[in-house]
Structures are given as C-alpha cells and as structure tokens.
Motif scaffolding. Sequence first.
Motif, PDB file in Angstrom:
ATOM      1  N   ALA A   1       5.689  23.969  14.528  1.00 31.64           N
ATOM      2  CA  ALA A   1       5.063  22.735  15.012  1.00 31.64           C
ATOM      3  C   ALA A   1       3.947  23.037  16.007  1.00 31.64           C
ATOM      4  CB  ALA A   1       6.127  21.845  15.660  1.00 31.64           C
ATOM      5  N   VAL A   2       4.213  23.961  16.951  1.00 35.20           N
ATOM      6  CA  VAL A   2       3.196  24.304  17.949  1.00 35.20           C
ATOM      7  C   VAL A   2       1.998  24.986  17.288  1.00 35.20           C
ATOM      8  CG1 VAL A   2       2.711  25.723  19.981  1.00 35.20           C
ATOM      9  CG2 VAL A   2       4.877  24.481  19.814  1.00 35.20           C
ATOM     10  N   ALA A   3       2.259  25.934  16.385  1.00 32.18           N
ATOM     11  CA  ALA A   3       1.179  26.661  15.721  1.00 32.18           C
ATOM     12  C   ALA A   3       0.310  25.719  14.896  1.00 32.18           C
ATOM     13  CB  ALA A   3       1.757  27.762  14.842  1.00 32.18           C
ATOM     14  N   ALA A   4       0.922  24.738  14.241  1.00 24.64           N
ATOM     15  CA  ALA A   4       0.150  23.789  13.438  1.00 24.64           C
ATOM     16  C   ALA A   4      -0.762  22.939  14.324  1.00 24.64           C
ATOM     17  CB  ALA A   4       1.094  22.901  12.635  1.00 24.64           C
ATOM     18  N   VAL A   5      -0.249  22.526  15.468  1.00 22.32           N
ATOM     19  CA  VAL A   5      -1.060  21.714  16.389  1.00 22.32           C
ATOM     20  C   VAL A   5      -2.231  22.523  16.930  1.00 22.32           C
ATOM     21  CG1 VAL A   5      -1.049  20.574  18.643  1.00 22.32           C
ATOM     22  CG2 VAL A   5       0.802  20.138  17.019  1.00 22.32           C
ATOM     23  N   ILE A   6      -1.985  23.797  17.226  1.00 23.06           N
ATOM     24  CA  ILE A   6      -3.041  24.665  17.746  1.00 23.06           C
ATOM     25  C   ILE A   6      -4.058  25.009  16.660  1.00 23.06           C
ATOM     26  CG2 ILE A   6      -3.500  26.919  18.811  1.00 23.06           C
ATOM     27  CD1 ILE A   6      -2.167  24.913  20.651  1.00 23.06           C
ATOM     28  N   GLY A   7      -3.622  24.920  15.405  1.00 29.36           N
ATOM     29  CA  GLY A   7      -4.516  25.248  14.287  1.00 29.36           C
ATOM     30  C   GLY A   7      -4.334  26.653  13.756  1.00 29.36           C
ATOM     31  N   ASP A   8      -3.260  27.326  14.162  1.00 31.72           N
ATOM     32  CA  ASP A   8      -2.965  28.672  13.667  1.00 31.72           C
ATOM     33  C   ASP A   8      -2.041  28.535  12.450  1.00 31.72           C
ATOM     34  OD1 ASP A   8      -2.250  31.297  13.191  1.00 31.72           O
ATOM     35  OD2 ASP A   8      -2.104  31.820  15.317  1.00 31.72           O
ATOM     36  N   TRP A   9      -2.631  28.232  11.306  1.00 28.82           N
ATOM     37  CA  TRP A   9      -1.840  27.944  10.112  1.00 28.82           C
ATOM     38  C   TRP A   9      -1.148  29.183   9.559  1.00 28.82           C
ATOM     39  CZ3 TRP A   9      -0.736  23.133   9.474  1.00 28.82           C
ATOM     40  CH2 TRP A   9      -1.622  22.163   9.953  1.00 28.82           C
ATOM     41  N   GLY A  10      -1.695  30.357   9.811  1.00 25.01           N
ATOM     42  CA  GLY A  10      -1.046  31.584   9.357  1.00 25.01           C
ATOM     43  C   GLY A  10       0.312  31.759   9.996  1.00 25.01           C
ATOM     44  N   ARG A  11       0.357  31.629  11.329  1.00 23.33           N
ATOM     45  CA  ARG A  11       1.642  31.765  12.021  1.00 23.33           C
ATOM     46  C   ARG A  11       2.565  30.579  11.725  1.00 23.33           C
ATOM     47  NH1 ARG A  11      -1.174  34.040  17.061  1.00 23.33           N
ATOM     48  NH2 ARG A  11      -0.684  36.266  17.028  1.00 23.33           N
TER      49      ARG A  11
ATOM     50  N   SER B   1       6.233  31.107  10.239  1.00 26.86           N
ATOM     51  CA  SER B   1       7.418  30.557  10.895  1.00 26.86           C
ATOM     52  C   SER B   1       8.282  29.772   9.908  1.00 26.86           C
ATOM     53  CB  SER B   1       7.006  29.647  12.056  1.00 26.86           C
ATOM     54  OG  SER B   1       6.327  30.374  13.037  1.00 26.86           O
ATOM     55  N   LEU B   2       7.633  29.000   9.043  1.00 27.53           N
ATOM     56  CA  LEU B   2       8.383  28.247   8.035  1.00 27.53           C
ATOM     57  C   LEU B   2       9.070  29.188   7.053  1.00 27.53           C
ATOM     58  CD1 LEU B   2       5.942  25.285   7.292  1.00 27.53           C
ATOM     59  CD2 LEU B   2       8.027  25.268   8.678  1.00 27.53           C
ATOM     60  N   LEU B   3       8.420  30.316   6.738  1.00 31.52           N
ATOM     61  CA  LEU B   3       9.051  31.318   5.884  1.00 31.52           C
ATOM     62  C   LEU B   3      10.272  31.909   6.592  1.00 31.52           C
ATOM     63  CD1 LEU B   3       9.124  33.054   3.350  1.00 31.52           C
ATOM     64  CD2 LEU B   3       7.507  34.627   4.460  1.00 31.52           C
ATOM     65  N   GLN B   4      10.134  32.166   7.884  1.00 26.91           N
ATOM     66  CA  GLN B   4      11.278  32.661   8.663  1.00 26.91           C
ATOM     67  C   GLN B   4      12.434  31.674   8.613  1.00 26.91           C
ATOM     68  OE1 GLN B   4      12.814  35.304   9.936  1.00 26.91           O
ATOM     69  NE2 GLN B   4      11.650  35.660  11.825  1.00 26.91           N
ATOM     70  N   LEU B   5      12.108  30.390   8.722  1.00 25.75           N
ATOM     71  CA  LEU B   5      13.130  29.343   8.635  1.00 25.75           C
ATOM     72  C   LEU B   5      13.823  29.384   7.277  1.00 25.75           C
ATOM     73  CD1 LEU B   5      14.535  26.724   9.584  1.00 25.75           C
ATOM     74  CD2 LEU B   5      12.529  25.461   8.803  1.00 25.75           C
ATOM     75  N   ALA B   6      13.042  29.482   6.208  1.00 19.41           N
ATOM     76  CA  ALA B   6      13.608  29.500   4.856  1.00 19.41           C
ATOM     77  C   ALA B   6      14.484  30.723   4.636  1.00 19.41           C
ATOM     78  CB  ALA B   6      12.483  29.456   3.820  1.00 19.41           C
ATOM     79  N   VAL B   7      14.038  31.888   5.103  1.00 17.10           N
ATOM     80  CA  VAL B   7      14.810  33.124   4.945  1.00 17.10           C
ATOM     81  C   VAL B   7      16.154  33.014   5.661  1.00 17.10           C
ATOM     82  CG1 VAL B   7      14.911  35.566   5.608  1.00 17.10           C
ATOM     83  CG2 VAL B   7      12.843  34.636   4.551  1.00 17.10           C
ATOM     84  N   ASN B   8      16.152  32.475   6.865  1.00 22.32           N
ATOM     85  CA  ASN B   8      17.393  32.351   7.629  1.00 22.32           C
ATOM     86  C   ASN B   8      18.349  31.345   7.005  1.00 22.32           C
ATOM     87  OD1 ASN B   8      17.562  33.723  10.612  1.00 22.32           O
ATOM     88  ND2 ASN B   8      15.469  33.576   9.878  1.00 22.32           N
ATOM     89  N   VAL B   9      17.819  30.219   6.544  1.00 20.60           N
ATOM     90  CA  VAL B   9      18.663  29.226   5.886  1.00 20.60           C
ATOM     91  C   VAL B   9      19.305  29.814   4.630  1.00 20.60           C
ATOM     92  CG1 VAL B   9      18.609  27.067   4.570  1.00 20.60           C
ATOM     93  CG2 VAL B   9      17.490  27.200   6.800  1.00 20.60           C
ATOM     94  N   ALA B  10      18.497  30.465   3.792  1.00 19.06           N
ATOM     95  CA  ALA B  10      19.017  31.058   2.558  1.00 19.06           C
ATOM     96  C   ALA B  10      20.036  32.144   2.858  1.00 19.06           C
ATOM     97  CB  ALA B  10      17.864  31.612   1.726  1.00 19.06           C
ATOM     98  N   GLY B  11      19.762  32.983   3.862  1.00 19.61           N
ATOM     99  CA  GLY B  11      20.666  34.076   4.198  1.00 19.61           C
ATOM    100  C   GLY B  11      22.019  33.587   4.675  1.00 19.61           C
ATOM    101  N   VAL B  12      22.034  32.583   5.533  1.00 18.91           N
ATOM    102  CA  VAL B  12      23.302  32.060   6.051  1.00 18.91           C
ATOM    103  C   VAL B  12      24.126  31.426   4.933  1.00 18.91           C
ATOM    104  CG1 VAL B  12      24.330  30.313   7.553  1.00 18.91           C
ATOM    105  CG2 VAL B  12      22.450  31.726   8.398  1.00 18.91           C
ATOM    106  N   VAL B  13      23.490  30.612   4.089  1.00 19.82           N
ATOM    107  CA  VAL B  13      24.211  29.949   2.998  1.00 19.82           C
ATOM    108  C   VAL B  13      24.741  30.979   2.001  1.00 19.82           C
ATOM    109  CG1 VAL B  13      24.025  28.335   1.073  1.00 19.82           C
ATOM    110  CG2 VAL B  13      22.916  27.810   3.261  1.00 19.82           C
ATOM    111  N   LEU B  14      23.910  31.950   1.636  1.00 16.87           N
ATOM    112  CA  LEU B  14      24.337  32.975   0.685  1.00 16.87           C
ATOM    113  C   LEU B  14      25.513  33.772   1.228  1.00 16.87           C
ATOM    114  CD1 LEU B  14      23.948  34.593  -1.911  1.00 16.87           C
ATOM    115  CD2 LEU B  14      22.241  35.987  -0.694  1.00 16.87           C
TER     116      LEU B  14
END
Length: 321
Positions: free
Chosen positions: A265-275, A279-292
Amino acid sequence: MIRLRALCPESETGLVDKVLDVLANEPGAAHVVRLSGVMVDPPGDVVEADIARESVDGVLEALRGFDCGQRGGIVLETLDTVVSDAADRAEEAAPGEGVDAVVWDELLARTGQGSRLSVTFVVMLTIACLLAAVGVVTNSPVTVVGAMVLGPEFGPLAALAVAAVRWDGPKARSAGVALGAGFAIAVAVTALAAAGAEAIALIPEDVLTNLSGVAFIYQVGPFSLVVALLAGVAGMVALIAGESTGVLVGVFISVTTVPAAGFAAVAAVIGDWGRALSSLLQLAVNVAGVVLAGLVVLVLVRHSRQRRGLPDSLPAGRRDR
C-alpha cells in the motif's frame, strides 16, 4: 483430558442408555456421571465423562453412529488439570499419545471461528496493516513484528487447509472470502491513510531508500517459501494438539503476510510499483506456503490414523455450525 457432555432429551427413547454403553466400553473414559432430569428445555438427562484426548475421536464416531448430536447434543470442553488416579489409568489405557491425537470436531471449531468475514476480523487486519505501514515508513522492525502478531489471517489460512483435506466447499469459500475481502479492505484503508500522510508531508520522499530493517518484507526468495512452509507446519501442529496461543504467536511472527500488504500500500502511494508488486508476490508466496504446509500435515495425520486402524470420525464435507 477432554470433558464430554451428552444431552439426552427424554423424548429420544433409549438415547441415554446408548451413550452410557459407549462410555462403559471405552477404556479411555473416566468419571462417567449421569445427571437425571437436569435438562429443562427439552426435559431430559445429561451424561458427562472425562475422556483421554486420544480416545475422543472414537467416542464421537460411536455417538455419531446413532445421531446423538442430532437427537440431543454433544459438548466438548478441554480440561487443563485433572487430579485423579482414574483419569491417569484412562490415559494409560488409551492408544497413542494425547498430544498427537487429532479431534476433528475441535479442529473444525477452532478454525471455523476465524474463517469468516466479520467486522472484528476486518478491523484487526486493517489495524495490523496500518501498523506495518508505519513500520515501513519509520524503518522500524519492532513495529512490523507488532503488526505480524496482531494480524488475524492465520485463522482463514488454517481453515483453507482443513477445508481442502475435507473437500468442504462452503468452508473453503468462507475462508477465501475472509482473506480476499479482508486484505482488500485493509490495503485500501492503508493506502488512503498513506496518501493522507503524504499530502501533509508526514512521509518523506526518500522513505523507500533506507529499508535496512524491513527490506525482508518485499524481497522474495527461496527462504520466503521455506519460512512459510515451516510456519504452516508449526501452526497446524499447534492447532491439532490444542496448544495455547503462545505457539501460534511464533507462527504469526514468522509469516510475512500483513507486512507485505502494508508495504504494498505504501509503495503504491509513493509510486514505486516494482516494490509494490514484489510485496504482493511475497504475500502470495506466504499464503500459499502456509496453506500447503497445513494441508500436508493434515493428510499425513489422516494417513497415519488410517494405517493404525484409528477412527476418522468426521464425514467429508461436514460444515462447522
């Protein structure tokens, strides 16, 4: 041990006798008590017993065989301390170790409580994301860890694993909606707050240039998945064993879900779309890892019980009520 309370309406002829027969034939049961006429609405009897944890699933399977839960009711209560020779003998007679026993009804109840989209869930998740955003802006790992502890997302993640192993579509949908809608609202509120802070110059322009303390949030690598898997295993084992929240707090701190959402959320507001995307990829990896990881633990537990000829008393697809 676990205290079982069976509610037996007098209109259900023979129910109380069947319950007593099951408990009389269960070596892991102690302190069997019949309270005659104590039920008010509807009138009836109550049967109580203290049961070794490893015997509970078998007893529930037997009670479910004559629809005790539908004809009357079944209540389970975990007992922290029981000082009794009879209870000690019951635990010795029960097969296996109590700490390794799985009580499916208890597990479903515990995961079901945290798998629904509620005002409390959204508020706690939003506050956790806001704390994570503050941690990012101030480069404060301590604040980020506080956000990890506060985040309530492990409940729906565990519920997804339980739903998958039980082929329970309604439970999976409920947990998925809680996660999806909860994170969407939390990230949106955090982004609005970050935009407001930026507008009044509370966020410096170079806020994302000094991230030595919180860079782990958006840096996705092999260990991101490893940590998520280990945390998922620990969390599910703790839920199965009925452990206190102390173990789960360690799981919360290990998983980079809430911090990743706040950082995005902070990176998007600042305009750093790469980070932000990282960050969203990090979120997805953690969600998938915990469920698996949780799913694998449950599958192994079921396989182990089936191999040892132990009951698996909960029908597939049963919904938590």
